[in-house]
Design a protein around this motif. Structure first.
Motif, PDB file in Angstrom:
ATOM      1  N   ILE B  78     118.071 205.210  94.955  1.00  8.91           N
ATOM      2  CA  ILE B  78     118.010 203.961  94.181  1.00  8.91           C
ATOM      3  C   ILE B  78     117.036 203.020  94.892  1.00  8.91           C
ATOM      4  N   ALA B  79     116.039 202.512  94.168  1.00  7.87           N
ATOM      5  CA  ALA B  79     115.140 201.496  94.746  1.00  7.87           C
ATOM      6  C   ALA B  79     115.472 200.151  94.109  1.00  7.87           C
ATOM      7  N   CYS B  80     115.809 199.184  94.958  1.00 11.73           N
ATOM      8  CA  CYS B  80     116.149 197.845  94.482  1.00 11.73           C
ATOM      9  C   CYS B  80     115.024 196.905  94.887  1.00 11.73           C
ATOM     10  N   LEU B  81     114.524 196.116  93.954  1.00  8.10           N
ATOM     11  CA  LEU B  81     113.489 195.133  94.297  1.00  8.10           C
ATOM     12  C   LEU B  81     114.088 193.737  94.225  1.00  8.10           C
ATOM     13  N   THR B  82     113.909 192.953  95.304  1.00 16.01           N
ATOM     14  CA  THR B  82     114.409 191.579  95.256  1.00 16.01           C
ATOM     15  C   THR B  82     113.519 190.715  94.365  1.00 16.01           C
ATOM     16  N   ARG B  83     112.216 191.029  94.368  1.00 16.17           N
ATOM     17  CA  ARG B  83     111.257 190.343  93.485  1.00 16.17           C
ATOM     18  C   ARG B  83     110.266 191.384  92.996  1.00 16.17           C
ATOM     19  N   SER B  84     109.686 191.130  91.813  1.00 15.37           N
ATOM     20  CA  SER B  84     108.671 192.066  91.325  1.00 15.37           C
ATOM     21  C   SER B  84     107.300 191.599  91.781  1.00 15.37           C
ATOM     22  N   GLU B  85     107.138 191.373  93.065  1.00 18.40           N
ATOM     23  CA  GLU B  85     105.863 190.928  93.616  1.00 18.40           C
ATOM     24  C   GLU B  85     105.308 192.043  94.490  1.00 18.40           C
ATOM     25  N   PRO B  86     103.979 192.073  94.662  1.00 17.98           N
ATOM     26  CA  PRO B  86     103.404 193.127  95.511  1.00 17.98           C
ATOM     27  C   PRO B  86     103.947 193.084  96.949  1.00 17.98           C
ATOM     28  N   GLU B  87     104.528 191.961  97.342  1.00 18.45           N
ATOM     29  CA  GLU B  87     105.132 191.885  98.675  1.00 18.45           C
ATOM     30  C   GLU B  87     106.354 192.806  98.761  1.00 18.45           C
ATOM     31  N   CYS B  88     107.024 193.021  97.636  1.00 20.85           N
ATOM     32  CA  CYS B  88     108.269 193.801  97.624  1.00 20.85           C
ATOM     33  C   CYS B  88     108.066 195.198  97.039  1.00 20.85           C
ATOM     34  N   ALA B  89     107.144 195.295  96.092  1.00 20.37           N
ATOM     35  CA  ALA B  89     106.958 196.555  95.367  1.00 20.37           C
ATOM     36  C   ALA B  89     105.738 197.327  95.861  1.00 20.37           C
ATOM     37  N   GLY B  90     105.156 196.904  96.984  1.00 22.63           N
ATOM     38  CA  GLY B  90     103.852 197.418  97.424  1.00 22.63           C
ATOM     39  C   GLY B  90     103.776 198.917  97.627  1.00 22.63           C
ATOM     40  N   ASN B  91     104.894 199.546  97.995  1.00 19.71           N
ATOM     41  CA  ASN B  91     104.852 201.003  98.241  1.00 19.71           C
ATOM     42  C   ASN B  91     105.747 201.788  97.279  1.00 19.71           C
ATOM     43  N   LEU B  92     106.160 201.139  96.208  1.00 13.13           N
ATOM     44  CA  LEU B  92     107.090 201.782  95.265  1.00 13.13           C
ATOM     45  C   LEU B  92     106.520 203.094  94.722  1.00 13.13           C
ATOM     46  N   LEU B  93     105.290 203.041  94.233  1.00 16.08           N
ATOM     47  CA  LEU B  93     104.730 204.243  93.623  1.00 16.08           C
ATOM     48  C   LEU B  93     104.385 205.293  94.688  1.00 16.08           C
TER      49      LEU B  93
END
Ligand SMILES: [Fe+2]
Ligand SMILES: [Fe+2]
Ligand SMILES: [Zn+2]
Ligand SMILES: [Zn+2]
Lengths: 288, 267
Positions: B78-93
């Motif tokens: 499970i990946a949880c993001l606190t914000r949908s900003e590149p600071e938080c989602a930068g390595n999601l993909l």
């Protein structure tokens, strides 16, 4: 208007030329909120100077093909020299890698903090500016000014001095219809209204809805004294006297004097109606 | 190289790197010769691995191999993001390419500005904060985390709470600390030196929350107090800044944040 390739920039298609050599690009996001399909503006603007070209904001990766097509039409074979993302939030910056790949001599310009962390490949291709700096594109000159209505701290607005256009990123989302879903934090309009200016739209501004959307999109507006904020906005508008206000998330405002008081009302209401117990109305806070 | 991987309390791993506070981050003040950890967290639960944020892209070479190493047992991810900003989602993909993510938890994907279409196409389950939901919501089946909307925020932000370890994932709040070197441990405990002062906390908080000096901050202080009185919080794990571990450290930093809100806001 027509360019040298015979393209016509019509009022009902993007790109739309809103002043000589200044183009409005759009990729509305289409969502079904209730039974109705609603649009959210996601605008970019191209400034095509005699010497240099500059794009304001990037849109989302899902819109890259469409943005590229609009860039090709408006650039008419020229290259892109500068990309100015107004702030490092996904709808405004997420196509940076696509754009810098497509235009190998293009540089980022603006408050370029964060992009080296988010897009390490941009390091060495970014020009940081200070408020008050201007970039001369040849016949068009873009001056960087403080963003008054903003979210992230590095947001910048910019003013094009030849045609007096103020580019305001998240500010002045100009509203005509919309959803009441609080999880949607961006402003909405109806299909068919995408490319219209404020005076071409049939319906008036919905202040109730505007108030609601400002509270959702600019969450801090529930807490910030609107008089202090609007004073800064008035000073900026007085100094530059824009004839057009171009928002990333709204229709282009061409009757600035008419719309400004409505925007002011919306910000007052966003604060006063935030549902915070014991809050005095904004006007009496100021005189206290 | 940078401070990379730290075991917090057996089940939570802190991953990431640090950045120089030389003006490259818009959320922090310029502090010559000081550094700030930027983090994401991996929680190992009996039936799931849970990521809280994914780090900034410039730390990809630290984070992606570590996540890949830690998640190799085929457990549900499970990946949880606190914000949908590149600071938080930068390595999601980049993580998803190495370790398939089964479920993505965000404040909302009804906000169409969050571009996860490539994940959706790969049939990742999307969990969003339910519209019209009560103040908090449980992530995972069986439940692994509490998720709630942050009131003290800039963009749409959710905080997560792990009741088992008493860890609060507070995104960009409680992110007001820095360290003396890139290698310094990104953790403050009661036995480590805590050089944070009112002034240093104030500088960090106002760099991000630029509107505080123009704001009626009392409702925000009330909200922060309620978050802490309703939960037994032993550790605060922010997305940037040090992890704050132990009741005394947590209390000290809670008071710093409340003080800054009270003294720097409008009165
Ligand atoms: Fe924004
Ligand atoms: Fe925006
Ligand atoms: Zn539209
Ligand atoms: Zn007023």
């Amino acid at each position: 208007m027509a360019d040298g390739q015979g393209h016509k920039y019509e009022r009902n298609t993007f790109p739309r030329e809103i002043a000589p050599n200044i183009f409005w690009f759009g990729n509305c996001l289409k969502i079904s909120v209730t039974a109705e399909i609603m649009h959210i503006h996601l605008n970019q603007f191209l400034l095509k100077g005699e010497e240099k070209t500059l794009l304001i904001d990037t849109g989302m990766p899902r819109h890259w093909d469409s943005l590229k097509a609009q860039l090709n039409i408006a650039l008419g074979g020229r290259s892109l020299d500068y990309l100015f993302p107004t702030h490092p939030e996904v709808p405004h910056c997420a196509n940076i890698p696509n754009i810098l790949d497509e235009y190998p001599s293009c540089s980022l310009i603006g408050d370029v903090r964060d992009y080296g962390l988010y897009y390490p490949e941009t390091r060495g291709r970014a020009l940081n500016v200070s408020i008050g700096d201007a970039v001369d594109l040849g016949g068009l000159k873009l001056r960087f000014v403080p963003a008054i209505l903003k979210d992230l701290p590095s947001s910048l607005w910019a003013f094009e001095e030849t045609h007096r256009i103020m580019f305001v990123a998240d500010g002045f989302a100009f509203l005509h219809a919309g959803s009441q879903n609080p999880m949607l934090d961006e402003p909405l309009h109806r299909p068919g209204e995408c490319t219209l200016t404020s005076t071409e739209l049939g319906s008036g501004v919905n202040v109730e809805l505007g108030n609601f959307i400002i509270r959702a999109a600019l969450h801090w507006s529930r807490f910030v004294d609107p008089d202090r904020l609007l004073k800064e906005m008035d000073e900026l508008i007085d100094e530059h006297k824009p004839s057009i206000i171009a928002s990333a998330h709204g229709n282009i405002i061409v009757d600035v004097d008419h719309v400004l008081p409505m925007i002011r009302d919306m910000h007052h209401k966003a604060y006063a109606d935030a549902g915070i117990p014991g809050r005095k109305p904004a006007a009496s806070r100021q005189s206290a | 190289m940078n401070a990379r991987q730290h075991n917090l309390n057996g089940t939570i791993m802190r991953l990431g790197g640090s950045i120089a506070l030389d003006g490259q981050a818009s959320w922090a003040p310029i502090k010559p010769n000081l550094f700030q950890p930027v983090s994401c967290y991996l929680l190992k639960k009996p039936k799931a691995h849970v990521l809280i944020d994914t780090g900034v892209a410039c730390h990809q070479s630290n984070i992606v191999p570590a996540v890949t190493r830690e998640i190799k047992d085929g457990n549900y991810v499970i990946a949880c993001l606190t914000r949908s900003e590149p600071e938080c989602a930068g390595n999601l993909l980049a993580i998803h390419e190495n370790v398939p993510i089964n479920e993505l938890v965000t404040a909302t994907v009804a906000n169409p500005f969050d571009d996860y279409s490539s994940l959706v196409a790969q049939s990742v389950k999307l969990t969003t904060f339910p519209f019209g939901a009560p103040a908090s919501f449980t992530v995972g089946d069986p439940p692994v985390l509490e998720m709630f909307l942050a009131q003290f925020r800039m963009l749409l932000t959710v905080w997560f709470f792990d009741a088992e370890t008493g860890t609060l994932f507070s995104s960009d709040v409680f992110s007001h600390t820095d360290v003396l070197s890139p290698e310094a441990p990104p953790i403050i405990t009661s036995s480590t030196l805590d050089k944070t002062t009112y002034e240093s906390a104030r500088e960090h908080i106002l760099a991000k929350f630029w509107w505080i000096p123009k704001a009626d901050t009392a409702p925000l202080g009330d909200w922060v107090r309620k978050v802490f009185s309703a939960r037994r919080i032993e550790t605060i794990a922010p997305t940037h800044g040090c992890v704050l571990m132990g009741r005394d450290v947590v209390d000290r930093h809670l008071n710093l944040v409340l003080d800054v809100l009270e003294k720097e806001g409008l009165r």
